[in-house]
Design a protein around this motif. Structure first.
Motif, mmCIF file in Angstrom:
data_model
loop_
_atom_site.group_PDB
_atom_site.id
_atom_site.type_symbol
_atom_site.label_atom_id
_atom_site.label_comp_id
_atom_site.label_asym_id
_atom_site.label_seq_id
_atom_site.Cartn_x
_atom_site.Cartn_y
_atom_site.Cartn_z
ATOM 1 N N LEU A 101 0.835 -1.207 0.000
ATOM 2 C CA LEU A 101 0.000 0.000 0.000
ATOM 3 C C LEU A 101 0.866 1.252 0.000
ATOM 4 O O LEU A 101 0.601 2.219 -0.733
ATOM 5 N N TYR A 102 1.934 1.239 0.779
ATOM 6 C CA TYR A 102 2.865 2.373 0.834
ATOM 7 C C TYR A 102 3.528 2.589 -0.529
ATOM 8 O O TYR A 102 3.629 3.735 -1.007
ATOM 9 N N GLU A 103 3.974 1.499 -1.150
ATOM 10 C CA GLU A 103 4.623 1.617 -2.460
ATOM 11 C C GLU A 103 3.653 2.165 -3.502
ATOM 12 O O GLU A 103 4.008 3.025 -4.315
ATOM 13 N N PHE A 104 2.428 1.662 -3.486
ATOM 14 C CA PHE A 104 1.450 2.089 -4.484
ATOM 15 C C PHE A 104 1.079 3.562 -4.307
ATOM 16 O O PHE A 104 0.982 4.312 -5.288
ATOM 17 N N GLY B 88 2.899 5.894 -2.841
ATOM 18 C CA GLY B 88 4.052 6.772 -3.049
ATOM 19 C C GLY B 88 4.503 6.840 -4.498
ATOM 20 O O GLY B 88 4.965 7.880 -4.969
ATOM 21 N N LYS B 89 4.388 5.734 -5.190
ATOM 22 C CA LYS B 89 4.766 5.641 -6.607
ATOM 23 C C LYS B 89 6.154 6.216 -6.884
ATOM 24 O O LYS B 89 6.378 6.940 -7.847
ATOM 25 N N LYS B 90 7.090 5.869 -6.034
ATOM 26 C CA LYS B 90 8.471 6.274 -6.258
ATOM 27 C C LYS B 90 9.081 5.395 -7.358
ATOM 28 O O LYS B 90 8.520 4.349 -7.692
ATOM 29 N N PRO B 91 10.198 5.817 -7.944
ATOM 30 C CA PRO B 91 10.817 4.997 -8.995
ATOM 31 C C PRO B 91 11.029 3.560 -8.530
ATOM 32 O O PRO B 91 11.549 3.327 -7.437
ATOM 33 N N GLY B 92 10.614 2.613 -9.351
ATOM 34 C CA GLY B 92 10.770 1.201 -9.010
ATOM 35 C C GLY B 92 9.659 0.641 -8.131
ATOM 36 O O GLY B 92 9.765 -0.510 -7.682
ATOM 37 N N ALA C 35 6.580 -3.703 -5.390
ATOM 38 C CA ALA C 35 5.264 -4.273 -5.106
ATOM 39 C C ALA C 35 5.200 -5.728 -5.564
ATOM 40 O O ALA C 35 4.645 -6.588 -4.874
ATOM 41 N N LYS C 36 5.764 -6.003 -6.741
ATOM 42 C CA LYS C 36 5.757 -7.370 -7.256
ATOM 43 C C LYS C 36 6.505 -8.306 -6.314
ATOM 44 O O LYS C 36 6.034 -9.416 -6.012
ATOM 45 N N ALA C 37 7.669 -7.873 -5.832
ATOM 46 C CA ALA C 37 8.456 -8.698 -4.918
ATOM 47 C C ALA C 37 7.683 -8.968 -3.624
ATOM 48 O O ALA C 37 7.678 -10.091 -3.104
#
Length: 306
Positions: free
Chosen positions: A158-161, A163-167, A172-174
Motif C-alpha cells: 500500500l505504501y509503495e502504491f 508513493g509511486k516512487k521509482p521502481g 510491489a511485485k516482490a
C-alpha cells in the motif's frame, strides 16, 4: 484450464468490474484500505483480475457460490477472475479491509494471454488458498506471527502504491510474491492441522455446545465460550467451525431462533417476552435475525404454524 474458462455463460449477466475502472492509472495492480460502513453491501459481482481480501478489523459476510461465510480479523481470501461473489457488513457493524487486485501477467509476463491456470497457480504457490468451484477454500484464518507478517506486507504494498516512487512496481511485485508464497505455505497443511485439532479438542467444543444449550437465554459472548472450552481464542474458533460447520455467532443465533420457533408454535406470549427468553437484546434484533435464518418474520412464522 484457462482463466477465460471461469467466465461461464450463466455468469454473463452478473456485474463485471475491470481493473482499469478503478481510476488509479494504467497499472497492473491496485490496492487500498477502506472501511465498509454500517449496512454497506457490495452486491453480487465479478472481476477480470485476482483479488486478495484481508480483514484488519471487525467482521463481514462473504457470499460465494450461494454460500455465506463469516470473516473476522486475520481472515484472508484469494478470489480468481470471473467468480461471482458479494460482501456485506456483519450485523450492521463497520469493518476495515485491505483489498489487493492484480492481473495475472503482473506476476509474470509469460502468463499473459491463453495461460494455463494450473501453471500460474503452481507458480504463485497458492493453489491451496485458491477459491475454486471444485474445491472451495473460502478463507484462510491467519494468527500470531503469520497474521502480523501478512498485514505488514500488505501495508508495505500500500505504501509503495501510494508513493509511486521509482521502481515501486518492482517492489510491489516482490512483496506480492512473498505474500503469496507465505499464504501458500500456511494453507498447504491447513486441512491436516484442522483434522488433528478437531480430533484433539472435540470434547472442548461439545462442552461449549452444552453450555450454550443451558445458557442461551443469557448474554453470551465469544470470550465466554472460549473460557468454557479451555482453548486459545484462535484454536477455539478453528475447531468450533470444523466440528459444527458454523461460526460461533451463527450457531448461537440458530439455537436461539430454534427455541423461539417453539414459543411461537406452542404459546401466545408477546414477542418482547420471547426475546427475553431466547437471549435477544431487543425485538428489532430478534426480527432481523429470525428473518435472516428462516426467510420469514416471527409473526408470519407464527401464523403459518398455528
Amino acid at each position: 484450464m484457462r482463466f477465460d474458462q471461469l467466465d461461464k455463460e450463466e455468469y454473463r449477466d452478473i456485474l463485471m468490474y475491470r481493473l482499469e475502472e478503478n481510476d488509479h492509472g494504467d497499472y497492473p495492480f491496485y490496492i487500498r484500505r477502506y472501511i465498509l460502513e454500517n449496512d454497506l453491501v457490495h452486491t453480487r459481482h465479478r472481476h477480470d483480475y485476482f483479488q486478495i481480501y484481508y480483514i484488519t478489523r471487525g467482521q463481514l459476510k462473504h457470499r460465494i457460490h450461494d454460500k455465506e461465510y463469516e470473516m473476522i480479523k486475520g481472515d484472508l481470501f484469494v478470489l480468481p477472475p470471473y467468480v461471482p461473489h458479494s460482501v456485506e457488513n456483519y450485523d450492521h457493524v463497520s469493518c476495515e479491509v485491505i483489498e489487493l487486485e492484480f492481473k495475472p501477467e503482473f506476476i509474470n509476463q509469460s502468463f499473459a494471454g491463453d495461460v494455463d491456470i494450473q501453471s500460474f497457480v503452481d507458480f504463485m504457490y497458492i493453489e491451496p488458498a485458491m477459491v475454486q468451484e471444485s474445491k472451495l477454500r473460502q478463507r484462510l484464518s491467519l494468527a500470531g506471527k503469520m497474521e502480523g507478517d501478512a498485514e505488514s506486507i500488505l501495508n508495505d504494498i500500500l505504501y509503495e502504491f501510494n508513493g509511486k516512487k521509482p521502481g515501486f512496481e518492482l517492489m510491489a511485485k516482490a512483496l506480492m510474491l512473498k505474500l503469496l508464497a507465505m499464504v501458500g505455505r500456511e494453507a498447504a497443511p491447513e486441512c491436516h492441522r484442522s483434522d488433528n485439532l478437531v480430533d484433539k479438542h472435540r470434547e472442548s467444543v461439545l462442552r461449549v455446545v452444552k453450555y450454550l444449550e443451558e445458557h442461551y437465554a443469557e448474554k453470551i459472548y465469544l470470550e465466554d465460550a472460549v473460557k468454557v472450552s479451555l482453548l486459545s481464542h484462535t484454536a477455539f474458533c478453528n475447531v468450533f467451525r470444523n466440528v459444527t460447520q458454523k461460526s460461533f455467532t451463527r450457531y448461537l443465533n440458530e439455537l436461539r431462533v430454534s427455541k423461539a420457533k417453539e414459543y411461537l408454535k406452542k404459546t401466545d406470549i408477546k414477542m418482547i417476552d420471547i426475546c427475553s427468553k431466547t437471549g435477544f437484546d431487543n425485538v428489532t434484533h430478534f426480527n432481523r435475525t429470525f428473518k435472516q435464518l428462516t426467510s420469514m418474520t416471527p409473526k408470519a412464522y407464527k401464523q403459518v404454524n398455528r
